[in-house]
Design an enzyme around this catalytic site. Structure first.
Site, mmCIF file in Angstrom:
data_model
loop_
_atom_site.group_PDB
_atom_site.id
_atom_site.type_symbol
_atom_site.label_atom_id
_atom_site.label_comp_id
_atom_site.label_asym_id
_atom_site.label_seq_id
_atom_site.Cartn_x
_atom_site.Cartn_y
_atom_site.Cartn_z
ATOM 1 N N VAL A 46 0.834 -1.201 0.000
ATOM 2 C CA VAL A 46 0.000 0.000 0.000
ATOM 3 C C VAL A 46 0.872 1.255 0.000
ATOM 4 C CG1 VAL A 46 -1.756 1.297 1.290
ATOM 5 C CG2 VAL A 46 -1.912 -1.194 1.147
ATOM 6 N N CYS A 47 1.991 1.213 0.693
ATOM 7 C CA CYS A 47 2.851 2.384 0.867
ATOM 8 C C CYS A 47 3.234 3.062 -0.449
ATOM 9 C CB CYS A 47 4.098 2.024 1.667
ATOM 10 S SG CYS A 47 3.729 1.396 3.319
#
Length: 187
Positions: A46-47
């Site tokens: 997700v980062c």
């Protein structure tokens, strides 16, 4: 977590920014608006989507006098390696702070004790070093840079217009409110 209205505490960190390693301290943050954008770790899932989304609005933030500091408990060396190998992260021109000693993560109360990772936390700091906005999400929930931009515009507006507030879904240029007894129960 009672960080809203508190002043950031002293820190020193090394960042990767535009091909260089640079030192950043709390003194560097004072005098301008700043976003501290904590994320769990480099080379994850997700980062990079969040950091790329933030990179896309970074030029707009700069025009608004806002500096961005992404922060994870990785080192600045790891940030450089990720920047050099990921097309999404390669777009980043803002500071990527290394927080391997956990000072920043503890100062902003996002360190996951026993894991050594930071939660997804966004903090908007005013030019006096006072935290004006806080958003924390669980690890699987990515943030939206466009909504962050809207919130920063609102924070800057109310800072420049004491006595006014921005209602829900407020967008720049829309009507604000001036709280008073006349408004109580009428909205």
């Amino acid at each position: 977590m009672a960080l809203i209205g508190s002043t950031i505490t002293p820190f020193t960190a090394t960042a990767f920014k535009q091909g260089k390693f640079v030192d950043v301290t709390d003194a560097d943050v004072k005098g301008k608006w700043a976003v501290f954008f904590f994320y769990p770790a480099d080379f994850t899932f997700v980062c990079p989507t969040e950091l790329e989304d933030l990179a896309d609005i970074y030029p707009t933030l700069q025009k608004m006098g806002v500096e961005v500091y992404s922060v994870s408990t990785d080192t600045h060396f790891s940030h450089k390696a990720w920047h050099d190998t990921s097309p999404a992260i390669g777009k980043i021109d803002y500071y990527m702070l290394g927080d391997q000693n956990h000072v920043l993560s503890k100062n902003f109360d996002v360190l996951r004790e026993g894991q050594g990772l930071a939660d997804r936390g966004t903090f908007v700091v005013d030019p006096d070093g006072v935290i004006q906005l806080v958003e924390i999400t669980s690890e699987g929930v990515g943030r939206n840079a466009t909504e962050l931009l809207r919130k920063i515009k609102a924070a800057q507006y109310i800072a420049a217009h004491p006595g006014e507030v921005c209602p829900a879904k407020w967008e720049e240029g829309e009507t604000t409110l001036a709280p008073s007894l006349d408004l109580v129960g009428k909205i």
